[in-house]
Structures are given as C-alpha cells and as structure tokens.
Design a protein around this motif. Structure first.
Motif, PDB file in Angstrom:
ATOM      1  N   ARG A 212       0.813  -1.215   0.000  1.00 36.59           N
ATOM      2  CA  ARG A 212       0.000   0.000   0.000  1.00 36.59           C
ATOM      3  C   ARG A 212       0.844   1.262   0.000  1.00 36.59           C
ATOM      4  O   ARG A 212       0.329   2.352  -0.248  1.00 36.59           O
ATOM      5  CB  ARG A 212      -0.910   0.026   1.234  1.00 36.59           C
ATOM      6  N   SER A 213       2.115   1.135   0.284  1.00 37.50           N
ATOM      7  CA  SER A 213       2.971   2.304   0.465  1.00 37.50           C
ATOM      8  C   SER A 213       3.745   2.613  -0.811  1.00 37.50           C
ATOM      9  O   SER A 213       3.701   1.880  -1.794  1.00 37.50           O
ATOM     10  CB  SER A 213       3.957   2.047   1.606  1.00 37.50           C
ATOM     11  N   ARG A 214       4.506   3.701  -0.750  1.00 40.11           N
ATOM     12  CA  ARG A 214       5.360   4.064  -1.872  1.00 40.11           C
ATOM     13  C   ARG A 214       6.601   3.181  -1.962  1.00 40.11           C
ATOM     14  O   ARG A 214       7.422   3.343  -2.874  1.00 40.11           O
ATOM     15  CB  ARG A 214       5.762   5.542  -1.757  1.00 40.11           C
ATOM     16  N   ILE A 389      -0.756  -1.098  15.809  1.00 39.54           N
ATOM     17  CA  ILE A 389      -0.930   0.210  15.182  1.00 39.54           C
ATOM     18  C   ILE A 389      -0.113   0.185  13.895  1.00 39.54           C
ATOM     19  O   ILE A 389       1.106  -0.011  13.931  1.00 39.54           O
ATOM     20  CB  ILE A 389      -0.456   1.353  16.093  1.00 39.54           C
ATOM     21  N   LEU A 390      -0.787   0.367  12.773  1.00 40.94           N
ATOM     22  CA  LEU A 390      -0.136   0.351  11.460  1.00 40.94           C
ATOM     23  C   LEU A 390      -0.353   1.698  10.791  1.00 40.94           C
ATOM     24  O   LEU A 390      -1.499   2.141  10.624  1.00 40.94           O
ATOM     25  CB  LEU A 390      -0.712  -0.771  10.597  1.00 40.94           C
ATOM     26  N   ALA A 391       0.727   2.350  10.411  1.00 38.55           N
ATOM     27  CA  ALA A 391       0.646   3.662   9.770  1.00 38.55           C
ATOM     28  C   ALA A 391       1.413   3.641   8.454  1.00 38.55           C
ATOM     29  O   ALA A 391       2.572   3.208   8.412  1.00 38.55           O
ATOM     30  CB  ALA A 391       1.214   4.736  10.696  1.00 38.55           C
ATOM     31  N   VAL A 392       0.760   4.108   7.389  1.00 38.57           N
ATOM     32  CA  VAL A 392       1.369   4.189   6.063  1.00 38.57           C
ATOM     33  C   VAL A 392       1.335   5.651   5.622  1.00 38.57           C
ATOM     34  O   VAL A 392       0.274   6.280   5.620  1.00 38.57           O
ATOM     35  CB  VAL A 392       0.618   3.307   5.039  1.00 38.57           C
ATOM     36  N   LYS A 393       2.476   6.180   5.261  1.00 38.15           N
ATOM     37  CA  LYS A 393       2.586   7.599   4.929  1.00 38.15           C
ATOM     38  C   LYS A 393       1.795   7.920   3.659  1.00 38.15           C
ATOM     39  O   LYS A 393       1.872   7.195   2.657  1.00 38.15           O
ATOM     40  CB  LYS A 393       4.049   7.982   4.739  1.00 38.15           C
ATOM     41  N   ARG A 394       1.053   9.014   3.703  1.00 38.28           N
ATOM     42  CA  ARG A 394       0.277   9.432   2.539  1.00 38.28           C
ATOM     43  C   ARG A 394       1.203   9.976   1.450  1.00 38.28           C
ATOM     44  O   ARG A 394       2.228  10.608   1.736  1.00 38.28           O
ATOM     45  CB  ARG A 394      -0.723  10.517   2.924  1.00 38.28           C
ATOM     46  N   ALA A 395       0.799   9.764   0.217  1.00 37.82           N
ATOM     47  CA  ALA A 395       1.577  10.303  -0.897  1.00 37.82           C
ATOM     48  C   ALA A 395       1.490  11.819  -0.939  1.00 37.82           C
ATOM     49  O   ALA A 395       2.448  12.504  -1.323  1.00 37.82           O
ATOM     50  CB  ALA A 395       1.084   9.698  -2.215  1.00 37.82           C
TER      51      ALA A 395
END
Length: 433
Positions: A212-214, A389-395
């Motif tokens: 899901r991430s870059r 806790i899972l965090a994926v940086k927004r584009a």
C-alpha cells in the motif's frame, strides 16, 4: 515432423491452455500455476548457476493492478519477480512455445489443467478434478462450498485481500533452524507452532502495508526493528524481502539485552546474511540517517511513542507498533461525571487508559501525514497484548486542523496534560505547539 509442422500441431493446445489460464485469472480462481521440467532457454535461469526446479506463479494485486508473481525455485534459493498480468501470461506462452518447460499445471479450486509435452515435443491438454482440499491447502476459500458465481466472487475478493499470503515463509528457510523454530530436517518443532503462526501473520501484515505504500516498487528498503528480542520477526522480514521479493534490504535489529544481540549476530555470521545487522541500543538513543520502515513490538509505555516519533522524524513510509504497558496517561485521567460509576473499577480504568493512549497515537499519526489503522493482532511473546498500530505515509499531505482539534477536545475531556508522542513531535516542530 518438421519444426513448422510441430508448431502448427501445438498451437491449438497452447491456445486452449492460455485461454483457460486467462479465464481462471479473470474469475479470481487461479490458485497457482506450476512450470516444471525445465529444458533451458530462459536466460536468467540458465545464468543462475543452479538447476531450476520449478516456477510457481500466483495472481497478486500490486498498486490496485492485477499482476502475476513468479517464484523461480532453485535448490538453495527462491527468486521472485512480479509482472503485470497480461505481460506475465505472454511470457508464459513464449516459454511454452519455445519448449522451455515439459509440463505446466494450472490449479483452480475445482480443476487441475495439465499441459504436457511428449518426448517428440507434441503438446496435449488434460483437465481433471482438483485434489481434495486443494483450495484450502492453498490458503484460499473453498469455492465448492460457496458454489457458482458466488464462489468466483469469493476468490476474486480473496486475490485482492490476501494478495501476499502466498509469500509467507517456508519452513525450509535456514534462519528458522538457527532460531529453533525447526529441527535439522526443516520440520516444525511442535512447541514452536504458535510462534510459527505469529511469524507468518506478521509477514502477511507487513507485506500488505508495503504493497500500500510508496515502497511497493522501491528496489531497496531499510528497516529498523526496535526491541527485536531473539529476532524471529527481524529475520523473517529480512528473509521475505531478500529471498522472496528479491529486494536489496537493510534490516537492523536494535535490542538492549547483550546476550540476545550476541546470539543474533552469530546467526547472521553463520548464515552469511547480507544487509542484516544486530545492534545493542535503545530507541531513544538511535539516530539513523534514513529509514523506510520502523517496527516496534513490545515497546513498553512511552518507548512506543519514541519509536513512532523516530519513524515520523526519519520520514518512514511504514510504521508498525504493538504497544504494551500504558502507564503515562492513566495517573492523569479524570473520571468525567457520566463515566464515574463505570471507571471506579480498576480494570475499566486500565482499559480506558489503553484505549485513549493508542487512540491518541493514531490521531497524532494522522495529523503527521499517515493513514493509520488500529486492529487486533495475534498475541506476541512476552505480552498478552494483541493490538497493532499500522501507519502508512500518505503520498500527498492534507490539512490536519480538524484532527488536532479532536486531540485537544479528548485531552480536555479526560484532563490529560501530557502525552509523550505529542510532546516529542512538538519539540521537533513536526506539530504546532
């Protein structure tokens, strides 16, 4: 029979097999395709320096687009390559037309389709029933239990939802033997079955986050795992990135206990693992120049806040935490009038402190530019907590005024004066004071 005549004879059989493959993919019913009996002619396989045992192909979804994932299996290594679906089918057809493989086995929940070449090179297609338990053995829902279009829909959803499940580790991986998960023959030690399940579940969560991430298409990935302990998950992440995905991975385990650091350094040395290191240290004193992924499981109390802060400050694309021991906020909590009769019980007050601590962490990650999930995870060693806790940086960044207002309201309602992550972010100027 001349080569031209043989090609003409084989053409309809290859076309039929290719059509069945495309139909299985379109319906979400492709469990796997296995190419065996390698005859040569594929450049990278010929140059591998080891005999190619088989190629295992599965459907995956990357960046919301259908792909085929190819696992090239050799005696001592696997190499994974992902291709867009149509490009992957074209490559398979080209290999089969060139006679690179003697057999191709297409597995769906209800059928096994075999394309075979005789000693004279003549192709034939046979269709038979799937072996009992084929669907569930492959880790997919059993479409026969759902039936018809509904069964196809189940598998279509499963291909997207479980796109990386097929990449879970195999028991033959050497690090599992070194860490005592398997015996010398590569068999699971019964007492480690729960740990083996945890390892695979974590890899599944990690794989989904990466997709899901870059980082999904980035060839090199730098991971730091804080409080890494004996390294079950640290080694698993390194093995999955390097062996399964073929990425250039740098994975660092950071652990306070010197005996565990020495143990894991020994495993790295014995296995000759490139791009992996184990260091003695604490998340509060660790200052990497760059990081793509931050992992912190079992981080006690505000150590989780320090790990999240480090990830945000380093610009990590993915942050994974499994918090425990929520001590900082509990002494600060007021018992607002409507809740006072409920919170008079200590167990409820503890649960409330946990919920508020992790809820505020998720909101602060949101304010810092991350899409964040809080969900149940399999219980890990040393703690009965099973929250992730899972965090994926927004584009692209977006305004955070509303989220910050929500944080202020929650703090005011419960009388929370200080929360470690917020203080750290404000001190660095990553959030307004």
């Amino acid at each position: 029979m001349t080569d031209t005549d043989l090609a003409a004879f084989n053409a309809p059989h290859l076309a039929r097999f290719t059509t069945l493959l495309r139909e299985a993919m379109a319906a979400g019913r492709l469990l796997r395709l296995v190419l065996v009996g390698y005859q040569g002619g594929v450049g990278e396989a010929d140059a591998a320096g080891q005999p190619l045992q088989r190629v295992i192909v599965r459907a995956v979804v990357l960046r919301d687009e259908p792909h085929l994932s190819f696992v090239w299996r050799y005696p001592t290594k696997d190499i994974t390559k992902n291709l867009p679906a149509n490009e992957g089918v074209d490559a398979i057809l080209a290999w089969l037309q060139a006679g690179a493989f003697r057999n191709a086995h297409l597995h769906t929940p209800s059928e096994e389709v075999q394309l075979a070449f005789s000693k004279k090179g003549k192709a034939s297609v046979r269709i038979g029933k799937a072996a009992p338990g084929e669907a569930t053995a492959a880790g997919e829902p059993d479409a026969t239990a759902t039936g018809g279009a509904a069964g196809a829909a189940v598998h279509a959803a499963s291909a997207a939802h479980n796109r990386d499940k097929h990449r879970q580790l195999e028991l033959s991986r050497p690090f599992l033997r070194e860490l005592g998960v398997t015996d010398a023959q590569g068999h699971l030690i019964p007492a480690m079955s729960r740990k083996w399940k945890q390892i695979n579940k974590f890899v599944e969560v990690f794989a989904a986050a990466l997709g899901r991430s870059r980082l999904a298409d980035k060839p090199a990935v730098h991971v730091a795992d804080f409080g890494s302990g004996k390294g079950y998950l640290t080694f698993a992440v390194h093995d999955w990135l390097t062996n399964t995905l073929g990425r250039q991975a740098r994975v660092t385990g950071v652990e306070l206990r010197p005996d565990l650091v020495k143990l894991c350094q020994g495993v790295i040395q014995r296995l000759g693992l490139q791009g992996m290191a184990y260091e003695q240290g604490d998340v509060r004193d660790y200052h990497p120049s760059d990081l793509d992924v931050v992992i912190a499981l079992h981080a006690c109390d505000i150590a989780t806040d320090y790990a999240i802060h480090l990830g945000i400050r380093a610009g990590a694309e993915v942050i994974l935490c499994s918090p425990c021991c929520h001590k900082q906020i509990r002494p600060q909590l007021l018992s607002p009038h409507p809740l006072r009769p409920i919170l008079q019980h200590g167990i409820h007050l503890g649960q409330e402190a946990e919920m508020l601590t992790d809820g505020l962490r998720a909101l602060l990650l949101d304010a810092a530019g991350y899409d964040t999930q809080v969900f149940e995870f399999i219980s890990l060693e040393h703690t009965n907590k099973n929250k992730m806790i899972l965090a994926v940086k927004r584009a692209q960044p977006r305004p955070n005024d509303e989220v910050r207002a929500q944080i202020r309201e929650i703090k005011a309602f419960y009388g929370i004066r200080e929360q470690a992550l917020e203080s750290l972010l404000q001190a660095d100027g990553l959030l307004p004071a």
